[in-house]
Scaffold this motif. Structure first.
Motif, short mmCIF file in Angstrom:
data_model
loop_
_atom_site.label_atom_id
_atom_site.label_comp_id
_atom_site.label_asym_id
_atom_site.label_seq_id
_atom_site.Cartn_x
_atom_site.Cartn_y
_atom_site.Cartn_z
N LEU A 120 -11.93 25.44 5.63
CA LEU A 120 -10.64 24.79 5.86
C LEU A 120 -10.02 24.41 4.54
O LEU A 120 -10.68 23.81 3.68
CB LEU A 120 -10.84 23.55 6.73
N ARG A 121 -8.74 24.75 4.36
CA ARG A 121 -7.99 24.36 3.16
C ARG A 121 -6.86 23.43 3.57
O ARG A 121 -6.09 23.73 4.49
CB ARG A 121 -7.44 25.57 2.43
N ILE A 122 -6.75 22.30 2.87
CA ILE A 122 -5.76 21.27 3.17
C ILE A 122 -4.89 21.05 1.93
O ILE A 122 -5.41 20.95 0.81
CB ILE A 122 -6.43 19.95 3.58
N VAL A 123 -3.59 20.96 2.13
CA VAL A 123 -2.64 20.67 1.06
C VAL A 123 -1.78 19.49 1.50
O VAL A 123 -1.28 19.46 2.63
CB VAL A 123 -1.74 21.89 0.75
N ALA A 138 -2.50 22.63 6.72
CA ALA A 138 -3.91 23.02 6.71
C ALA A 138 -4.08 24.32 7.48
O ALA A 138 -3.37 24.59 8.44
CB ALA A 138 -4.78 21.92 7.34
N ALA A 139 -5.04 25.13 7.03
CA ALA A 139 -5.34 26.40 7.69
C ALA A 139 -6.76 26.80 7.34
O ALA A 139 -7.30 26.39 6.29
CB ALA A 139 -4.36 27.49 7.27
N THR A 140 -7.37 27.59 8.21
CA THR A 140 -8.70 28.12 7.95
C THR A 140 -8.56 29.44 7.20
O THR A 140 -7.95 30.39 7.71
CB THR A 140 -9.48 28.31 9.26
N ALA A 178 4.83 25.02 14.93
CA ALA A 178 5.01 26.39 14.43
C ALA A 178 5.21 26.39 12.92
O ALA A 178 4.70 27.26 12.21
CB ALA A 178 6.20 27.05 15.13
N ALA A 179 5.95 25.39 12.40
CA ALA A 179 6.16 25.31 10.95
C ALA A 179 4.85 25.02 10.23
O ALA A 179 4.57 25.60 9.17
CB ALA A 179 7.19 24.23 10.63
N ASN A 180 4.02 24.13 10.78
CA ASN A 180 2.72 23.85 10.17
C ASN A 180 1.87 25.11 10.11
O ASN A 180 1.24 25.41 9.09
CB ASN A 180 1.98 22.77 10.98
N ASP A 181 1.85 25.86 11.22
CA ASP A 181 1.03 27.07 11.28
C ASP A 181 1.54 28.12 10.31
O ASP A 181 0.77 28.77 9.60
CB ASP A 181 1.01 27.61 12.71
N ALA A 182 2.88 28.29 10.24
CA ALA A 182 3.46 29.27 9.32
C ALA A 182 3.18 28.90 7.87
O ALA A 182 2.88 29.76 7.04
CB ALA A 182 4.97 29.37 9.56
N THR A 183 3.26 27.61 7.55
CA THR A 183 3.01 27.16 6.17
C THR A 183 1.58 27.49 5.76
O THR A 183 1.34 28.03 4.67
CB THR A 183 3.26 25.66 6.04
N GLY A 184 0.64 27.16 6.62
CA GLY A 184 -0.76 27.41 6.28
C GLY A 184 -1.06 28.88 6.10
O GLY A 184 -1.75 29.28 5.15
#
Length: 808
Positions: free
Chosen positions: A480-483, A472-474, A243-249
């Motif tokens: 796709l963007r990756i940080v 990462a998020a689309t 959930a944290a990964n998804d929220a960050t992206g």
């Protein structure tokens, strides 16, 4: 603080006996506290000095208090009454998806499959309950952390921690940490909750701030948090980290969040450079070679060599010797040469290179070369109504030529892999530093075909520092963007990120993952625009597994079971987690799903109805391979007013083999056709014990059709059951007889016939089975075929509904 012979103060302790710390303990504490302020001292940002001084004050105050309270080195201590609770506290609640802070292996995986959690970016999560450790740490700008206390949550998931003496919530920068989640301490009055959204805020700020963390005060953090709360979208994830990964992206892509993130460090900061100073505001220069009666902005240049950084805190008269000053100066120059007194006001409180604010009387900068190395022939008075940064290079007789190093940009390479249709492909992304030492990837953009690939997630590769976080998020379909950022440890040469893509079940051939752009930065915040090459995913292997939903018929108002079958395509499939389908709820009422006959009795079916007309089920348990054919049966009741055909539509299915490889299955829709007057045969439910005997009822739903014969009825049953006998019910005509026998292992054939009296609507027979001693979970029975006939010898191929034996 703990003194010899006493106890640590915590709310409600009756008395405390104290002793002083030794001198070396005090010095050791001071040494540890001050050591963190050395690194990065040259990076001056607002609030940093305040945070450091508060930290040192806390340690000194604690040491002094211990010396006073404990009474020197004497072995005899003082017994004091308990002081009231004092200090500054941070309190809040730890929340996570489903109240689960961390995954727990396969059970969590099955829970994820059945219950999909979706939260708004401003939504709430569930308290985690008691016993979870919460730590208070001080995060320093160089990325190191000091722990100042820990506690555990109560039954409501709440915690309370005391801040160190002489510190506040705005001391740069306290965090509270619970498992994989963190939150900035922003209040000692309001609750500071720890959840995936607070973790997303911490990640985004640390990523953006770098060594400038102390530039972010509490108002800045609350402003970013408000922007995140108003961001569109939902957070998906059952585990806290997911959930944290998804929220960050998702939060990182919102313009308001982006603006709030950069606002605290958006003020331009001059960086010393050996290049010749050049006036940049405005871009037009008007040379002046003689006296002028009009005040103009004057750019005065003297021979220069190496710039020096000067922080001026007092009003200082300008020396008589020529001084190189980069200013905008209102100047009136008379014709006669006179000595020039020069007064320079100090810079503003912003710590930068020498800053001399000057007025701007006209819109034209004028570059006036100094005619000689002697004092300027005109009186110059400098005032400071404007806020304009400047720097003062030190004089030197000989200019030093500027050296511009040649930088080779880093290289990003997207890997090429092979994977079967319907499976997940793990694509490595590698970095060649090419002599650089980059520590941050922000961002890397890739493109892929969304019709072939579905992005799942990205993770840091083995060998990358554990202090880095990958998000990462689309941004849009196929982009796709990756940080990747965190600590200041350089990325290794080789794989740095691994991204997972699910291949569509019907895909074939090769699909590309194209490199778009990438920006990296080193520990000194120097940015590098990387070059890169794309990769491919080659789709190989057999066709994906197939899920087929059955097609059956039933009369309105009757029950019917629909089989769901699996074709493994040669794979050793053991689990279906999950399978989703929809049904026409205007015509059907969902009852339940159970495993089909022949499926291992130690596998279990669990169902959820996330929405009306939608069912999600999981079939899992042991590693016994599922045979091709029916694996699940789902029972529906046809609405009494229904007609036509009700579609049961396949949505998705994920299956796994006995080595834990996942496959996305293709699927085919099923249906229930409504046929008025069609009889049905329903197998009842009962309760039994391993090693015992059970009786199972057979019920006729005649739908108004006067059937007189059941010939034959075939029932499939589990191997854990042994057939004993079947008897007709008392309501059946005495002129009818029943015949039943096991024609094959697990196959029972029954005939009920005789006179032309119609069979009653309801129970018509019961069958007895012995339950195996080693039976577990339950036993199931299903109708394979039910043929009926009426008094006019009209035949009906009826429907059937499954039954089961629940074991106690």
């Amino acid at each position: 603080m703990v003194c010899q012979g006493g106890s640590q103060w915590h709310h409600g302790v009756a008395a405390t006996t104290v002793r002083p710390p030794k001198t070396e303990e005090i010095l050791s504490s001071l040494g540890r506290a001050s050591s963190g302020a050395v690194r990065g001292e040259s990076m001056v940002r607002r609030k940093r000095d305040r945070g450091t001084s508060l930290l040192l004050s806390a340690v000194v105050a604690a040491a002094t208090a211990s010396m006073i309270g404990c009474g020197g080195d004497s072995s005899v201590g003082y017994t004091l009454p308990p002081p009231p609770p004092q200090g500054v506290f941070v309190r809040g609640t730890v929340r996570a998806p489903n109240g689960i802070l961390a995954r727990s292996g396969s059970l969590q995986r099955l829970h994820d499959a059945v219950v999909g959690s979706v939260y708004a970016l401003s939504g709430t999560f569930v308290p985690v309950g008691p016993g979870h450790t919460v730590r208070l740490v001080l995060r320093r700008p160089d990325g190191t952390e000091l722990e100042y206390g820990r506690t555990v949550t109560n039954a409501q998931g709440q915690y309370e921690l005391a801040l160190p003496p002489n510190t506040t919530e705005d001391t740069c920068r306290f965090l509270v940490v619970a498992g994989p989640l963190r939150a900035f301490v922003t209040s000692s009055v309001s609750a500071v909750d720890i959840d995936p959204l607070s973790e997303a805020l911490v990640r985004l700020v640390l990523l953006t701030a770098g060594p400038n963390l102390c530039a972010y005060g509490t108002p800045d953090l609350l402003n970013i948090q408000r922007a995140m709360n108003f961001a569109p979208g939902t957070v998906v994830g059952n585990a806290a980290s997911d959930a944290a990964n998804d929220a960050t992206g998702k939060a990182s892509n919102d313009p308001r969040v982006q603006a709030a993130l950069v606002a605290p460090i958006a003020t331009p900061t001059l960086v010393a450079s050996p290049a010749t100073p050049t006036a940049t505001i405005p871009p037009t220069f008007t040379p002046t070679t003689g006296p002028s009666a009009t005040p103009t902005l004057t750019f005065t240049r003297l021979p220069t060599n190496t710039p020096t950084l000067t922080r001026t805190q007092t009003r200082t008269p300008t020396p008589a010797a020529p001084t190189a000053t980069f200013t905008r100066t209102a100047t009136r120059t008379p014709e006669g040469p006179t000595p020039t007194p020069t007064e320079t006001l100090p810079p503003t409180a912003t710590p930068t290179e020498t800053e001399t604010p000057l007025p701007t009387p006209t819109a034209t900068d004028t570059e006036t070369p100094l005619p000689t190395a002697t004092a300027t022939a005109s009186p110059t008075h400098t005032t400071s109504p404007t806020h304009t940064a400047s720097f003062s290079p030190s004089p030197s007789p000989t200019p030093t030529p500027t050296f511009t190093p040649v930088v080779t940009p880093p290289q990003i390479t997207v890997g090429s892999v092979e994977a079967a249709a319907g499976t997940v492909a793990v694509v490595p992304i590698s970095l060649d530093q090419r002599g650089n030492a980059t520590v941050t990837l922000a961002p890397l953009d890739l493109r892929f075909d969304p019709a072939v690939l579905t992005f799942e997630r990205c993770e840091r590769a083995a060998g990358v520092s554990a202090g880095k976080i990958v998000s990462a998020a689309t941004l849009e379909a196929g982009l796709l963007r990756i940080v990747g950022a965190g600590d200041l440890v350089p990325f290794p040469n080789g794989p740095i990120v691994e991204c997972r893509f699910r291949i569509a079940a019907g895909a074939s051939g090769t699909t590309a993952i194209s490199f778009v752009s990438a920006i990296l930065a080193d520990a000194g915040e120097q940015e590098f625009v990387a070059v890169g090459t794309g990769g491919t995913i080659s789709v190989t292997g057999p066709p994906p597994p197939q899920i087929a939903i059955g097609r059956v018929s039933v009369a309105p108002g009757n029950l019917v079971s629909v089989p769901i079958s699996l074709t493994s395509q040669g794979r050793n499939l053991v689990t279906n987690a999950p399978l989703e389908f929809t049904y026409d709820d205007t015509k059907l009422l969902f009852q339940r799903c159970q495993r089909a006959v022949g499926v291992s009795s130690t596998k279990e079916v669990r169902t959820a109805v996330p929405a009306i007309g939608r069912v999600r089920l999981v079939l899992a348990g042991d590693l016994t391979v599922l045979a091709d054919g029916p694996v699940v049966e789902c029972t529906f009741e046809a609405r009494s007013t229904a007609s036509g055909t009700a579609t049961i539509a396949f949505v998705s299915a994920n299956v796994a083999d006995d080595t834990f490889n996942d496959f996305e299955a293709a699927g085919a829709d099923g249906s229930v056709t409504l046929v008025p007057g069609l009889p049905s045969l329903v197998i009842g439910d009962t309760i039994g014990n391993p090693g015992g005997r059970v009786s199972i009822g057979l019920e006729l739903q005649n739908a108004g059709t006067p059937v007189v014969t059941l010939a034959p009825l075939e029932v499939f049953y589990d191997a854990s059951l042994t057939f004993v006998e079947c008897v007709k019910d008392e309501a059946v005509s005495a002129g009818k007889s029943i015949s039943a026998r096991a024609v094959a292992p697990g196959v029972l054939r029954i005939v009920l016939a005789g006179d032309l009296e119609p069979l009653p609507n309801g129970r018509i027979a019961s069958c007895t089975f012995d339950v195996a001693t080693g039976a577990s979970i339950d036993a199931v029975l299903s109708v394979s075929r039910a043929e009926f006939a009426d008094a006019g010898f009209g035949e009906y191929l009826g429907a059937g509904a499954s039954g089961r034996v629940d074991l106690e």
